[in-house]
Design a protein around this motif. Sequence first.
Motif, PDB file in Angstrom:
ATOM      1  N   LEU A 107      62.866  46.167  34.890  1.00 27.08           N
ATOM      2  CA  LEU A 107      62.443  45.357  35.911  1.00 27.08           C
ATOM      3  C   LEU A 107      62.654  43.777  35.837  1.00 27.08           C
ATOM      4  O   LEU A 107      62.882  43.365  34.762  1.00 27.08           O
ATOM      5  N   ASN A 108      62.665  43.016  36.989  1.00 30.77           N
ATOM      6  CA  ASN A 108      63.071  41.604  37.159  1.00 30.77           C
ATOM      7  C   ASN A 108      61.828  40.891  36.569  1.00 30.77           C
ATOM      8  O   ASN A 108      60.583  41.400  36.117  1.00 30.77           O
ATOM      9  N   HIS A 109      62.364  39.511  35.919  1.00 31.28           N
ATOM     10  CA  HIS A 109      61.086  38.857  35.431  1.00 31.28           C
ATOM     11  C   HIS A 109      59.963  38.504  36.146  1.00 31.28           C
ATOM     12  O   HIS A 109      59.000  38.313  35.657  1.00 31.28           O
ATOM     13  N   SER A 110      60.241  38.796  37.397  1.00 34.78           N
ATOM     14  CA  SER A 110      58.939  38.411  38.221  1.00 34.78           C
ATOM     15  C   SER A 110      57.844  39.314  38.047  1.00 34.78           C
ATOM     16  O   SER A 110      56.614  38.922  38.392  1.00 34.78           O
ATOM     17  N   PHE A 111      58.267  40.635  37.504  1.00 30.63           N
ATOM     18  CA  PHE A 111      57.313  41.534  37.473  1.00 30.63           C
ATOM     19  C   PHE A 111      56.371  41.103  36.235  1.00 30.63           C
ATOM     20  O   PHE A 111      55.063  41.360  36.058  1.00 30.63           O
ATOM     21  N   SER A 112      56.854  40.720  35.133  1.00 28.65           N
ATOM     22  CA  SER A 112      56.073  40.099  34.009  1.00 28.65           C
ATOM     23  C   SER A 112      54.975  39.027  34.752  1.00 28.65           C
ATOM     24  O   SER A 112      53.838  39.029  33.819  1.00 28.65           O
ATOM     25  N   ASP A 113      55.430  38.214  35.276  1.00 30.11           N
ATOM     26  CA  ASP A 113      54.598  37.304  35.983  1.00 30.11           C
ATOM     27  C   ASP A 113      53.554  37.959  36.928  1.00 30.11           C
ATOM     28  O   ASP A 113      52.489  37.518  36.971  1.00 30.11           O
ATOM     29  N   ILE A 114      53.801  38.952  37.474  1.00 31.41           N
ATOM     30  CA  ILE A 114      52.722  39.676  38.365  1.00 31.41           C
ATOM     31  C   ILE A 114      51.772  40.135  37.455  1.00 31.41           C
ATOM     32  O   ILE A 114      50.527  40.229  37.496  1.00 31.41           O
ATOM     33  N   LEU A 115      52.092  40.886  36.180  1.00 32.45           N
ATOM     34  CA  LEU A 115      51.291  41.560  35.246  1.00 32.45           C
ATOM     35  C   LEU A 115      50.467  40.261  34.733  1.00 32.45           C
ATOM     36  O   LEU A 115      49.346  40.600  34.292  1.00 32.45           O
ATOM     37  N   THR A 116      50.925  39.297  34.473  1.00 32.01           N
ATOM     38  CA  THR A 116      50.217  38.178  33.786  1.00 32.01           C
ATOM     39  C   THR A 116      49.169  37.599  34.764  1.00 32.01           C
ATOM     40  O   THR A 116      48.019  37.366  34.338  1.00 32.01           O
ATOM     41  N   GLY A 117      49.453  37.534  36.029  1.00 30.32           N
ATOM     42  CA  GLY A 117      48.817  37.190  36.938  1.00 30.32           C
ATOM     43  C   GLY A 117      47.550  37.879  37.369  1.00 30.32           C
ATOM     44  O   GLY A 117      46.452  37.530  37.343  1.00 30.32           O
ATOM     45  N   ILE A 118      47.672  39.406  37.242  1.00 23.58           N
ATOM     46  CA  ILE A 118      46.749  40.157  37.169  1.00 23.58           C
ATOM     47  C   ILE A 118      45.733  40.072  36.132  1.00 23.58           C
ATOM     48  O   ILE A 118      44.225  39.900  36.147  1.00 23.58           O
ATOM     49  N   ILE A 119      46.091  39.995  34.731  1.00 23.01           N
ATOM     50  CA  ILE A 119      45.409  39.676  33.852  1.00 23.01           C
ATOM     51  C   ILE A 119      44.586  38.722  33.598  1.00 23.01           C
ATOM     52  O   ILE A 119      43.366  38.594  33.632  1.00 23.01           O
ATOM     53  N   LEU A 120      45.225  37.445  34.226  1.00 23.13           N
ATOM     54  CA  LEU A 120      44.569  36.166  34.186  1.00 23.13           C
ATOM     55  C   LEU A 120      43.386  36.308  35.279  1.00 23.13           C
ATOM     56  O   LEU A 120      42.152  35.578  35.168  1.00 23.13           O
ATOM     57  N   PHE A 121      43.717  36.872  36.365  1.00 22.62           N
ATOM     58  CA  PHE A 121      42.667  37.242  37.355  1.00 22.62           C
ATOM     59  C   PHE A 121      41.374  37.796  37.231  1.00 22.62           C
ATOM     60  O   PHE A 121      40.404  37.376  37.315  1.00 22.62           O
ATOM     61  N   PHE A 122      41.449  38.675  36.236  1.00 17.03           N
ATOM     62  CA  PHE A 122      40.228  39.428  35.710  1.00 17.03           C
ATOM     63  C   PHE A 122      39.853  38.909  34.694  1.00 17.03           C
ATOM     64  O   PHE A 122      38.360  38.684  34.768  1.00 17.03           O
ATOM     65  N   ILE A 123      40.333  37.959  34.017  1.00 18.01           N
ATOM     66  CA  ILE A 123      39.726  37.132  32.922  1.00 18.01           C
ATOM     67  C   ILE A 123      38.872  35.986  33.694  1.00 18.01           C
ATOM     68  O   ILE A 123      37.695  35.529  33.298  1.00 18.01           O
ATOM     69  N   ILE A 124      39.594  35.271  34.417  1.00 15.92           N
ATOM     70  CA  ILE A 124      38.987  34.199  35.121  1.00 15.92           C
ATOM     71  C   ILE A 124      37.607  34.755  35.983  1.00 15.92           C
ATOM     72  O   ILE A 124      36.567  34.126  36.137  1.00 15.92           O
ATOM     73  N   GLY A 125      37.700  36.011  36.673  1.00 14.17           N
ATOM     74  CA  GLY A 125      36.777  36.667  37.418  1.00 14.17           C
ATOM     75  C   GLY A 125      35.511  36.830  36.603  1.00 14.17           C
ATOM     76  O   GLY A 125      34.192  37.001  36.904  1.00 14.17           O
ATOM     77  N   SER A 126      36.057  37.387  35.245  1.00 12.64           N
ATOM     78  CA  SER A 126      34.627  37.546  34.300  1.00 12.64           C
ATOM     79  C   SER A 126      33.874  36.380  34.073  1.00 12.64           C
ATOM     80  O   SER A 126      32.491  36.529  33.843  1.00 12.64           O
ATOM     81  N   GLU A 127      34.457  35.285  34.185  1.00 16.33           N
ATOM     82  CA  GLU A 127      33.656  33.983  34.064  1.00 16.33           C
ATOM     83  C   GLU A 127      32.486  33.961  35.116  1.00 16.33           C
ATOM     84  O   GLU A 127      31.365  33.211  34.830  1.00 16.33           O
ATOM     85  N   PHE A 128      32.695  34.354  36.062  1.00 14.63           N
ATOM     86  CA  PHE A 128      32.013  34.252  37.202  1.00 14.63           C
ATOM     87  C   PHE A 128      30.539  35.141  36.907  1.00 14.63           C
ATOM     88  O   PHE A 128      29.586  34.919  36.977  1.00 14.63           O
ATOM     89  N   PHE A 129      30.630  36.313  36.283  1.00 15.60           N
ATOM     90  CA  PHE A 129      29.688  37.335  36.125  1.00 15.60           C
ATOM     91  C   PHE A 129      29.035  36.724  34.788  1.00 15.60           C
ATOM     92  O   PHE A 129      27.832  37.089  34.469  1.00 15.60           O
ATOM     93  N   ILE A 130      29.664  35.797  34.101  1.00 12.05           N
ATOM     94  CA  ILE A 130      28.750  35.242  32.925  1.00 12.05           C
ATOM     95  C   ILE A 130      27.952  34.139  33.419  1.00 12.05           C
ATOM     96  O   ILE A 130      26.913  33.938  32.833  1.00 12.05           O
ATOM     97  N   THR A 131      28.311  33.349  34.283  1.00 11.61           N
ATOM     98  CA  THR A 131      27.752  32.162  34.841  1.00 11.61           C
ATOM     99  C   THR A 131      26.738  32.565  35.878  1.00 11.61           C
ATOM    100  O   THR A 131      25.598  32.035  35.825  1.00 11.61           O
ATOM    101  N   TYR A 132      26.948  33.578  36.441  1.00  5.92           N
ATOM    102  CA  TYR A 132      25.980  34.077  37.817  1.00  5.92           C
ATOM    103  C   TYR A 132      25.544  35.335  37.518  1.00  5.92           C
ATOM    104  O   TYR A 132      26.274  36.269  36.941  1.00  5.92           O
ATOM    105  N   GLN A 133      24.526  35.788  38.157  1.00  8.13           N
ATOM    106  CA  GLN A 133      23.801  37.237  38.285  1.00  8.13           C
ATOM    107  C   GLN A 133      23.799  37.515  39.708  1.00  8.13           C
ATOM    108  O   GLN A 133      23.478  36.681  40.690  1.00  8.13           O
ATOM    109  N   ILE A 134      24.046  38.794  40.025  1.00 13.73           N
ATOM    110  CA  ILE A 134      23.930  39.436  41.210  1.00 13.73           C
ATOM    111  C   ILE A 134      22.722  40.403  41.296  1.00 13.73           C
ATOM    112  O   ILE A 134      22.796  41.312  40.563  1.00 13.73           O
ATOM    113  N   SER A 135      21.987  40.328  42.302  1.00 15.94           N
ATOM    114  CA  SER A 135      20.646  40.964  42.601  1.00 15.94           C
ATOM    115  C   SER A 135      20.693  41.360  44.117  1.00 15.94           C
ATOM    116  O   SER A 135      21.084  40.908  44.857  1.00 15.94           O
TER     117      SER A 135
END
Length: 361
Positions: free
Chosen positions: A324-352
């Motif tokens: 696969l071309n190099h852009s694919f590795s950037d896509i995978l890295t972006g997916i990973i960072l998206f989930f990691i950053i998103g987890s900080e929302f659930f650490i800081t806030y609670q949903i009820s």
Amino acid sequence: MNKMKIHISKRASLPWYKAWAIRGIAILAALVTCAVVTMLLTGENPISIYSTIFRGAFGTARRTWVTVQDLAVLLGISLAVTPAFKMRFWNIGAEGQVLIGGLATTACMICLADKLSNPMVIVCMIVASIAAGAVWGFLPAFFKAKWNTNETLFTLMMNYIATQLAAYFIIVWEVPKGAGKIGIINQSSEIGWLPQLGNQYLLSIVTVALLTVVMYIYLNYSKHGYEIAVVGESQRTASYAGIKVERVIIRTMVLSGAVCGLMGLLLVGGINHTLTTTVVDGRGFTAVMVSWMAKFNPITMIFTSLLLVFLSRGAGEISSAFGLNHSFSDILTGIILFFIIGSEFFITYQISMRKSAGKEG
């Protein structure tokens, strides 16, 4: 009629083990998502994909050394921005501060190679890189302290200035003329090359390991670290306590820039032995996330840096292994960072879910 409504509120506190449990779930979800995306494109099974990720980071002795070295560089830059972030000074200029330190290092290696002995050239490189980074940190801090300018925009714009300065001098020093790049500096004489400790990777790793210990002690057990924490909580409270806020802001950003300059020295003088406008490779921005995820704790940053470097190198191996071309590795890295950053929302806030009384028409 009762209706269910989603209510988001900020958490008072969350035990550390629960916070890391949320991050762990986010990482697993990211890996599963990456595996699904890769399966759809390559037809490979998840086990093969995960083994490829691990092989990309630790498959051979050389890959392991490169991974640890990349960890050291990212960690060093993250340590540099941490004092400013803990002070709530949003230094987004680490990319430029590292690059300007590398530019100062390059200038010493090229201009002083035939004028001074190798030890003196290295001394000049150390002084020049740290001073250049410190100046790049001082300027936005001075304007912030005196006129309350927006530090985020100021430091971001300084990145572009550093990039254009580097691009200009790369053309001035290009070898051969018209090549558009400098090439390996002093390849035959090795003047200005930082000494090796056992192998080519160890110097940067040892330097950043010592820097981590020093930064941890500085932030947690020194008077300066205490003042940074107080200013970060409330500048008004710091002023009432007799802390000179303007002085703390400028001093802290000078330190932040100086450490970035030191990392520029390691990148140019110890690792690459050349200068390009992309020598920092976006790690100045990734360092922002590393510092934030670790809650400004230098020890925790070791693990967050390792995680990001491991996933990034693994994503790169997937791209090459499956054609696969190099852009694919950037896509995978972006997916990973998206989930990691998103987890900080659930650490800081609670949903009820809450019931609200509604009126029937």
